[in-house]
Design a protein around this motif. Structure first.
Motif, PDB file in Angstrom:
ATOM      1  N   MET A   1       0.665  -0.874  -0.266  1.00  9.88           N
ATOM      2  CA  MET A   1      -0.108   0.031   0.156  1.00  9.88           C
ATOM      3  C   MET A   1       1.097   1.460   0.077  1.00  9.88           C
ATOM      4  O   MET A   1       2.093   0.950   0.833  1.00  9.88           O
ATOM      5  CB  MET A   1      -0.794  -0.057   1.290  1.00  9.88           C
ATOM      6  CG  MET A   1      -1.286   1.246   1.671  1.00  9.88           C
ATOM      7  SD  MET A   1      -2.929   1.212   2.887  1.00  9.88           S
ATOM      8  CE  MET A   1      -3.718   0.084   2.473  1.00  9.88           C
ATOM      9  N   THR A   2      -0.187   1.937  -0.664  1.00  5.79           N
ATOM     10  CA  THR A   2       1.240   3.139  -0.778  1.00  5.79           C
ATOM     11  C   THR A   2       1.245   3.695   0.695  1.00  5.79           C
ATOM     12  O   THR A   2       0.383   4.103   1.341  1.00  5.79           O
ATOM     13  CB  THR A   2       0.948   4.263  -1.740  1.00  5.79           C
ATOM     14  OG1 THR A   2       0.608   3.808  -2.527  1.00  5.79           O
ATOM     15  CG2 THR A   2       1.497   5.869  -1.808  1.00  5.79           C
ATOM     16  N   VAL A   3       2.572   4.600   1.098  1.00  5.41           N
ATOM     17  CA  VAL A   3       2.887   5.020   2.316  1.00  5.41           C
ATOM     18  C   VAL A   3       2.428   6.071   2.543  1.00  5.41           C
ATOM     19  O   VAL A   3       1.034   7.016   3.345  1.00  5.41           O
ATOM     20  CB  VAL A   3       4.235   5.199   2.042  1.00  5.41           C
ATOM     21  CG1 VAL A   3       4.440   5.509   3.854  1.00  5.41           C
ATOM     22  CG2 VAL A   3       5.124   3.959   2.822  1.00  5.41           C
ATOM     23  N   ALA A   4       2.458   7.182   1.799  1.00  9.10           N
ATOM     24  CA  ALA A   4       1.827   8.650   1.622  1.00  9.10           C
ATOM     25  C   ALA A   4       2.151   9.092   0.589  1.00  9.10           C
ATOM     26  O   ALA A   4       3.101   8.684  -0.552  1.00  9.10           O
ATOM     27  CB  ALA A   4       2.811   9.518   2.422  1.00  9.10           C
ATOM     28  N   ARG A 176       7.626   7.926  16.183  1.00  4.26           N
ATOM     29  CA  ARG A 176       6.989   6.450  16.413  1.00  4.26           C
ATOM     30  C   ARG A 176       6.792   6.029  15.124  1.00  4.26           C
ATOM     31  O   ARG A 176       7.705   6.004  14.233  1.00  4.26           O
ATOM     32  CB  ARG A 176       5.080   7.086  16.224  1.00  4.26           C
ATOM     33  CG  ARG A 176       4.109   6.273  16.356  1.00  4.26           C
ATOM     34  CD  ARG A 176       3.022   6.634  15.867  1.00  4.26           C
ATOM     35  NE  ARG A 176       3.079   6.661  14.575  1.00  4.26           N
ATOM     36  CZ  ARG A 176       2.726   6.633  13.409  1.00  4.26           C
ATOM     37  NH1 ARG A 176       1.960   7.748  13.352  1.00  4.26           N
ATOM     38  NH2 ARG A 176       3.209   6.235  11.341  1.00  4.26           N
ATOM     39  N   ILE A 177       7.120   4.481  15.588  1.00  4.45           N
ATOM     40  CA  ILE A 177       7.000   3.433  15.402  1.00  4.45           C
ATOM     41  C   ILE A 177       6.211   3.474  13.910  1.00  4.45           C
ATOM     42  O   ILE A 177       5.371   4.146  13.695  1.00  4.45           O
ATOM     43  CB  ILE A 177       6.810   1.907  16.168  1.00  4.45           C
ATOM     44  CG1 ILE A 177       4.704   2.233  16.447  1.00  4.45           C
ATOM     45  CG2 ILE A 177       8.056   1.731  17.356  1.00  4.45           C
ATOM     46  CD1 ILE A 177       5.214   0.533  17.060  1.00  4.45           C
ATOM     47  N   VAL A 178       6.736   2.450  13.205  1.00  7.56           N
ATOM     48  CA  VAL A 178       6.311   2.093  11.843  1.00  7.56           C
ATOM     49  C   VAL A 178       5.005   1.355  11.866  1.00  7.56           C
ATOM     50  O   VAL A 178       5.371   0.142  12.609  1.00  7.56           O
ATOM     51  CB  VAL A 178       6.895   1.683  10.718  1.00  7.56           C
ATOM     52  CG1 VAL A 178       5.929   0.652   9.642  1.00  7.56           C
ATOM     53  CG2 VAL A 178       7.902   2.270  10.316  1.00  7.56           C
ATOM     54  N   PRO A 199       8.431   0.529   5.645  1.00 10.67           N
ATOM     55  CA  PRO A 199       8.407  -0.836   6.150  1.00 10.67           C
ATOM     56  C   PRO A 199       9.450  -1.291   5.755  1.00 10.67           C
ATOM     57  O   PRO A 199      10.595  -1.765   5.969  1.00 10.67           O
ATOM     58  CB  PRO A 199       7.567  -1.668   6.000  1.00 10.67           C
ATOM     59  CG  PRO A 199       6.557  -1.308   5.404  1.00 10.67           C
ATOM     60  CD  PRO A 199       6.717   0.658   5.431  1.00 10.67           C
ATOM     61  N   ASP A 200       9.832  -0.750   4.366  1.00  2.58           N
ATOM     62  CA  ASP A 200      11.271  -1.095   3.707  1.00  2.58           C
ATOM     63  C   ASP A 200      12.523  -0.454   3.992  1.00  2.58           C
ATOM     64  O   ASP A 200      13.476  -0.645   3.584  1.00  2.58           O
ATOM     65  CB  ASP A 200      11.135  -0.986   1.623  1.00  2.58           C
ATOM     66  CG  ASP A 200      11.067   0.034   1.450  1.00  2.58           C
ATOM     67  OD1 ASP A 200      11.163   1.427   2.519  1.00  2.58           O
ATOM     68  OD2 ASP A 200      10.827   0.240   0.243  1.00  2.58           O
ATOM     69  N   ILE A 220       3.278   3.380   8.448  1.00  2.00           N
ATOM     70  CA  ILE A 220       3.818   4.084   7.793  1.00  2.00           C
ATOM     71  C   ILE A 220       4.664   4.723   9.507  1.00  2.00           C
ATOM     72  O   ILE A 220       3.708   4.716  10.771  1.00  2.00           O
ATOM     73  CB  ILE A 220       2.965   5.627   7.622  1.00  2.00           C
ATOM     74  CG1 ILE A 220       4.351   6.868   6.985  1.00  2.00           C
ATOM     75  CG2 ILE A 220       2.320   5.710   8.308  1.00  2.00           C
ATOM     76  CD1 ILE A 220       3.244   7.695   6.374  1.00  2.00           C
ATOM     77  N   GLY A 221       5.732   5.753   9.465  1.00  5.13           N
ATOM     78  CA  GLY A 221       5.907   5.839  10.626  1.00  5.13           C
ATOM     79  C   GLY A 221       6.012   7.697  10.822  1.00  5.13           C
ATOM     80  O   GLY A 221       6.321   8.088   9.665  1.00  5.13           O
TER      81      GLY A 221
END
Length: 239
Positions: A1-4, A176-178, A199-200, A220-221
């Motif tokens: 999925m697209t992050v942003a 903040r974590i992903v 995540p990558d 996302i983080g």
């Protein structure tokens, strides 16, 4: 999925986001000018518009948050003083609102809009950087990689039928974590810089004047090292 998805970069720098020119429904006032970057199954879209001219809208067909990035847009509701929206300012138009829209010269804005069959809030609601901030809930400790931040918000618009909230928000720095993003979220940064982690291991950087959209569920983080302020729209997407 697209992050942003990056909708706009400060200063008009090019973005890699793919836009498609399309209306948001058959009664869209900006049908010939709208460029959509994201459209979800929950009747929400986000993107950009370049517009010049005048429009008389008897009943605005959806909810729309507009943030001007270049030029000026004048919005007038009958019986009220005109609202002139320039760069780094915005407004929320409630579904069903009757208003006049005017741009004497080219205006560019980013937007986040949502369909609403049974609107609960009509009218025109300005967004301001110098908001009336109030403390708001912070993040749970288990998702933080830093001390807990101090977060504040000025919610200026809420339509329960569309689960659509808009306003201004700021926070002290935090990391903040992903994790899956809890809501669809549009944000136009007013101050500060954010590193959005994927995540990558990839990182998307956004700063003051930039606008991005993050879909619900995107992994996302977040990392900010100074105060961040933004205009926001959030929507809890329907199943």
């Amino acid at each position: 999925m697209t992050v942003a998805l990056v909708l706009h970069r400060a200063g008009g720098a090019p973005v890699s986001t793919v836009f498609r020119r399309a209306p948001f429904g058959k009664d869209d006032p900006f049908s010939r000018h709208r460029e959509i970057a994201w459209e979800g199954p929950d009747s929400m879209i986000s993107g950009r518009v370049s517009f010049i001219g005048e429009l008389e809208v008897a009943s605005f067909p959806h909810i729309e948050t507009i943030v001007v990035v270049e030029g000026e847009l004048t919005l007038t509701v009958a019986g009220e003083a005109p609202l002139v929206v320039g760069p780094q300012a915005g407004a929320v138009i409630g579904s069903g609102t009757s208003l006049h829209i005017q741009a004497g010269s080219r205006v560019r804005f980013v937007f986040c809009a949502a369909g609403c069959d049974r609107p609960t809030k009509r009218g025109l609601f300005p967004l301001h950087a110098d908001a009336n901030f109030k403390p708001t809930a912070t993040l749970p400790a288990e998702v933080l990689l830093s001390p807990s931040p101090e977060c504040r918000s000025d919610k200026v618009f809420a339509d329960d039928a569309a689960q659509y909230l808009a306003g201004t928000w700021d926070s002290t720095p935090y990391h903040r974590i992903v994790r899956p993003h809890r809501m669809n979220e549009f944000m136009h940064l007013l101050d500060g810089n954010v590193q959005f982690a994927a995540p990558d291991g990839g990182v998307l950087s956004a700063g003051a004047g930039d606008a991005v959209f993050v879909p619900q569920g995107a992994l996302i983080g977040w990392e900010s090292r100074d105060r961040v302020a933004k205009f926001y729209v959030v929507q809890s997407a329907r199943a």
